[in-house]
Motif scaffolding. Sequence first.
Motif, short mmCIF file in Angstrom:
data_model
loop_
_atom_site.label_atom_id
_atom_site.label_comp_id
_atom_site.label_asym_id
_atom_site.label_seq_id
_atom_site.Cartn_x
_atom_site.Cartn_y
_atom_site.Cartn_z
N ILE A 1 0.92 -1.10 0.00
CA ILE A 1 0.01 -0.11 0.09
C ILE A 1 0.79 1.29 0.10
CG2 ILE A 1 -1.73 1.40 1.43
CD1 ILE A 1 -2.75 -1.35 2.33
N GLN A 2 1.79 1.34 0.82
CA GLN A 2 2.73 2.30 0.87
C GLN A 2 3.57 2.69 -0.48
OE1 GLN A 2 5.25 1.30 4.08
NE2 GLN A 2 3.90 2.57 5.61
N LYS A 3 3.73 1.57 -1.06
CA LYS A 3 4.45 1.74 -2.50
C LYS A 3 3.78 2.10 -3.49
CE LYS A 3 7.26 -1.40 -5.84
NZ LYS A 3 7.48 -2.71 -6.14
N HIS A 4 2.56 1.72 -3.45
CA HIS A 4 1.38 2.14 -4.51
C HIS A 4 0.51 2.97 -4.11
CE1 HIS A 4 3.31 -0.77 -7.47
NE2 HIS A 4 3.20 -1.61 -6.30
N GLN A 5 1.02 4.13 -2.96
CA GLN A 5 -0.09 4.85 -2.50
C GLN A 5 -0.69 5.92 -3.46
OE1 GLN A 5 1.73 7.80 0.32
NE2 GLN A 5 3.14 6.41 0.59
N LEU B 1 -4.30 5.38 -3.03
CA LEU B 1 -5.02 6.16 -2.24
C LEU B 1 -5.03 7.79 -2.75
CD1 LEU B 1 -3.28 5.61 1.09
CD2 LEU B 1 -5.30 5.06 0.45
N GLY B 2 -3.98 8.07 -3.94
CA GLY B 2 -4.30 9.33 -4.44
C GLY B 2 -3.88 10.56 -3.31
N SER B 3 -4.85 11.57 -3.39
CA SER B 3 -4.76 12.53 -2.56
C SER B 3 -5.03 12.24 -1.25
CB SER B 3 -5.57 13.67 -2.79
OG SER B 3 -7.03 13.38 -2.89
N LEU B 4 -5.55 10.92 -0.74
CA LEU B 4 -5.92 10.65 0.60
C LEU B 4 -4.50 10.20 1.33
CD1 LEU B 4 -9.05 8.31 -0.27
CD2 LEU B 4 -9.08 10.47 0.83
N ALA B 5 -3.61 10.05 0.60
CA ALA B 5 -2.17 9.60 0.95
C ALA B 5 -1.71 10.37 2.19
CB ALA B 5 -1.15 9.39 0.09
#
Length: 389
Positions: free
Chosen positions: A84-88, A92-96
């Motif tokens: 998830i961190q690698k492909h945030q 997630l987009g701007s939710l990161a």
Amino acid sequence: MARDEVEEASSNELSESTPEGKSNPEFEATLLKDPDNVETYLVYGDWLQRQGDPRGELIALQHAASKAEGAEASDLKRRVTALIQKHQALLLGSLATPWADEELSLEWHLGFIRAARVGRKEFNSTLDVSETVSTLLAHPSARFLKSLTVGIVTADGGNDYEDVTQAIIQAKGSSTIQSLFLGDFDYPRELEISWTYLNGVSGLYAALPHLRSLRLRGAALDLGEMDLPELRDFTLETGSLPLAVVKSIASANWPKLEKLEVWFGSRYHGAEGDVEDIQPILDGKGLPALKALGLCNAEFTDELAKALPTAKVLPQLEKLDLSMGCLSDLGAKVLADNAEAFKHLKHLDVTENTLTPEGVKQVAKLADTVAAGNQRNYDEDERYVAVGE
């Protein structure tokens, strides 16, 4: 959708590219109809991996983690977090940013966000909570979101949920939500309940047709005409319940409701209503499935004690909550004198009332289990509920 249907879905060119990755409307439509079908998630995950979309790997990893134990499960969960961190940017987009700042917490289920909590972590936070809610509900990762919790929106001029409510109403795809909690804050440490404004929420009823649990904490509430045919659990926590809201609850349409918990509050802070105003509830009107009833934080608990033994709804209840109110030894004696009416209860809660040790003794055996701790001092001239401000 079975695995042998993957090729057919692909050959029918049902995929579409988006900035967030790949999607397949046929798979997603199937999941919307049956969101707990693990097989369909796995088939979709296979298809996504064939498209080079990391969400497919996330689905596979999370499924493997759900089946593993011990060190293997821990290792798989670490791999899920790393993915998830690698492909945030994609997942997630701007939710990161709010996610990294711990102002957005997420629970993932087979590649998608299943539950989310949004709220300011600090009073000096600049997070736009309503905008974050809008972004979340529009994001592909929240396509199958089931639970949404909203914490502190702002402490500047009061904690107001009106914009959040409007964001949910206007969002596309929010019909998947089954559980909503507005007002997730620690009171009185973070905020007083009376400093929080829930305002009108009736627009949520049509926007969330599959809502099963609704929890509201705050003041300045307008429920309007309540039509929630799928709701199972309703909780309203306040220190100042106006009469209009009492009437909305008493006349609500929720035939599947199993748990009802209402805090009434202090007349000093604007609470209104009495036993006669909740008579439809005591009569069980429109509440055929109700098993747990909480009439809490009420100044009229002694009057309730007189009405409850003959209440038509009582025989169907398993749990009765009279906590945080003004139950005195006089009310406890009335309950004890009518012990036969309560003997079927699995649990009775009379915590945080104004009982003496003698009063506690009178109610101690009314149900299979009785909670009666944290009693407050009784003052006949100055009776007060546990939560007013």
